[in-house]
Design a protein around this motif. Structure first.
Motif, short mmCIF file in Angstrom:
data_model
loop_
_atom_site.label_atom_id
_atom_site.label_comp_id
_atom_site.label_asym_id
_atom_site.label_seq_id
_atom_site.Cartn_x
_atom_site.Cartn_y
_atom_site.Cartn_z
N GLU A 3 50.54 58.79 65.01
CA GLU A 3 51.13 58.14 63.87
C GLU A 3 50.07 57.27 63.20
OE1 GLU A 3 54.63 55.99 64.85
OE2 GLU A 3 55.68 57.73 65.68
N PHE A 4 49.80 57.53 61.95
CA PHE A 4 48.83 56.75 61.21
C PHE A 4 49.20 56.86 59.74
CE2 PHE A 4 47.12 60.86 62.51
CZ PHE A 4 46.98 61.52 61.30
N ASP A 5 48.67 55.95 58.94
CA ASP A 5 48.99 56.01 57.51
C ASP A 5 47.79 56.51 56.71
OD1 ASP A 5 47.28 53.82 56.89
OD2 ASP A 5 48.86 52.40 57.41
N LEU A 6 48.03 56.81 55.48
CA LEU A 6 47.00 57.41 54.63
C LEU A 6 45.85 56.44 54.35
CD1 LEU A 6 49.22 59.38 52.09
CD2 LEU A 6 48.13 60.21 54.18
N ARG A 7 46.12 55.13 54.39
CA ARG A 7 45.03 54.17 54.15
C ARG A 7 43.97 54.28 55.24
NH1 ARG A 7 47.73 48.54 54.04
NH2 ARG A 7 48.72 49.51 55.85
N GLN A 8 44.39 54.55 56.45
CA GLN A 8 43.42 54.70 57.55
C GLN A 8 42.53 55.91 57.32
OE1 GLN A 8 46.07 54.93 60.88
NE2 GLN A 8 46.76 52.81 60.69
N LEU A 9 43.11 57.01 56.86
CA LEU A 9 42.32 58.21 56.59
C LEU A 9 41.37 57.96 55.42
CD1 LEU A 9 45.07 60.96 57.00
CD2 LEU A 9 43.24 60.38 58.60
N THR A 10 41.88 57.28 54.39
CA THR A 10 41.03 56.97 53.24
C THR A 10 39.83 56.12 53.67
OG1 THR A 10 42.94 57.03 51.75
CG2 THR A 10 40.97 55.88 50.96
N LEU A 77 45.16 64.10 52.68
CA LEU A 77 45.04 63.27 51.49
C LEU A 77 45.15 64.10 50.22
CD1 LEU A 77 42.26 60.74 52.52
CD2 LEU A 77 44.68 60.27 52.16
N SER A 78 44.58 65.31 50.25
CA SER A 78 44.68 66.18 49.09
C SER A 78 46.13 66.56 48.82
CB SER A 78 43.83 67.43 49.33
OG SER A 78 43.96 68.34 48.24
N LYS A 79 46.86 66.87 49.89
CA LYS A 79 48.28 67.22 49.73
C LYS A 79 49.10 66.02 49.26
CE LYS A 79 48.40 71.09 53.00
NZ LYS A 79 48.96 71.62 54.26
N ALA A 80 48.77 64.85 49.80
CA ALA A 80 49.47 63.64 49.38
C ALA A 80 49.24 63.36 47.90
CB ALA A 80 49.02 62.45 50.23
N GLU A 81 48.01 63.59 47.44
CA GLU A 81 47.70 63.39 46.03
C GLU A 81 48.47 64.39 45.16
OE1 GLU A 81 43.80 62.95 43.10
OE2 GLU A 81 43.58 63.79 45.12
N ALA A 82 48.53 65.65 45.63
CA ALA A 82 49.28 66.67 44.90
C ALA A 82 50.76 66.32 44.84
CB ALA A 82 49.08 68.04 45.55
N LEU A 83 51.28 65.81 45.97
CA LEU A 83 52.67 65.38 46.00
C LEU A 83 52.92 64.26 45.00
CD1 LEU A 83 55.52 65.26 47.23
CD2 LEU A 83 54.59 63.75 49.01
N GLY A 84 52.01 63.30 44.95
CA GLY A 84 52.17 62.20 44.00
C GLY A 84 52.18 62.69 42.57
N HIS A 85 51.27 63.62 42.24
CA HIS A 85 51.23 64.17 40.89
C HIS A 85 52.51 64.93 40.57
CE1 HIS A 85 47.28 62.77 40.27
NE2 HIS A 85 46.62 63.72 40.91
#
Length: 312
Positions: A3-10, A77-85
């Motif tokens: 379990e981790f959040d996207l900020r950690q990956l960024t 992160l790429s998928k998360a960005e696509a989801l946001g768009h």
């Protein structure tokens, strides 16, 4: 599962690309202690070190576990960005809408609705289908235009009341409004006995008129052609013929060599009701669906202002 959040990956990606925690902190606008906390939480989540830290100004080295996390992290992160768009486009009115329609709406209301939608949302996808007149259902449709209420559970908006008019050859009927009882026994070309047609014929009967149906057709142009050929008069909704009624003389001009057709108001005036149906749960509607409904109401309202007044 880790379990981790996207900020950690960024943060991890910034360190891998910048080489040090301090440069990654400057790039992200974080304090160096925040960067360290993100990586510590990430390593705790994945169960091992993602960087070897030599200390001092020397660049950090990514570990074999870090390589795996970095590769998958970039993809996440790429998928998360696509989801946001995608969500932003959805909220802005992008997406797809499936609309069921009927002949007169397709001719008079829907073209203006579609043009305005495409002007506002050029990337939206619109799919159209003709409603089955004798068994209309919302089904998988987002919106359904229909001349009446449906038996299944839908939310319905009354778009307009569409008055019926008599279409006849010149001199077949007296000038001006025609009492409905004068149609009794007269030959009539009519729609098939589906949708609102049975209710129209019952309304005429209640007013003392039972015309003799000599031909039925679902095509409005076919009906007008049969009237010109002398088969009989027709009683049609204003919405189906308003675009061919001459504004200066009030007649429907025929092709060269064929007679013009005269338009008469009925007294009393039967009307049909045009509704726009949508699935229940309006609070979960997409913005595109909600905007389509708004535009349809506006277009129908403008048309209704041009319709003849009913006589009771």
């Amino acid at each position: 599962m880790a379990e981790f959040d996207l900020r950690q990956l960024t943060t991890m990606i910034a360190i891998a690309e910048e080489g040090t925690f301090s440069r990654a902190a400057n790039r992200l606008g974080y304090t160096q202690s925040s960067v360290s906390q993100h990586i510590a939480a990430l390593e705790k989540a994945v169960g091992g070190a993602v960087f070897d830290r030599p200390g001092g100004p020397r660049p950090v080295r990514i570990t074999p576990l870090g390589v795996v996390v970095l590769e998958q992290g970039r993809e996440l992160l790429s998928k998360a960005e696509a989801l946001g768009h995608a969500v932003d486009r959805f909220k802005a009115g992008d997406g797809r809408i499936d609309i069921g329609t009927l002949q007169s709406v397709s001719n008079a209301i829907l073209p203006t609705v579609l043009r305005r939608l495409r002007d506002e949302q050029p990337n939206c996808e619109i799919r159209l289908s003709e409603a089955e007149p004798d068994a209309a259902q919302i089904g998988e449709l987002d919106l359904l235009f229909y001349d009446g209420l449906l038996s299944d559970a839908t939310e319905s908006v009354l778009l307009m009341k569409d008055p019926y008019l008599v279409v006849a050859l010149p001199d077949d009927l007296p000038a001006g409004p025609v009492p409905a009882r004068l149609l009794d026994g007269k030959p009539m070309v009519a729609w098939p006995a589906t949708c609102d047609q049975p209710r129209l014929e019952q309304s005429l009967a209640d007013a003392g008129a039972q015309p003799h149906i000599v031909f039925r057709s679902a095509g409005n142009e076919t009906i007008l052609s049969m009237v010109r050929a002398g088969m009989g008069l027709a009683v049609l909704p204003w919405l189906t013929i308003h675009h061919v009624i001459c504004r200066s003389c009030g007649a429907i001009h025929g092709p060269e060599g064929w007679p013009d057709l005269q338009i008469h108001h009925l007294d009393p005036t039967p009307t049909r009701t045009i509704y726009l149906h949508s699935p229940p749960g309006r609070s979960t509607q997409s913005p595109l669906l909600a905007r389509t409904l708004e535009i349809a109401v506006e277009v129908a309202h403008d048309l209704a202002q041009q319709a003849p007044r009913t006589r009771t």
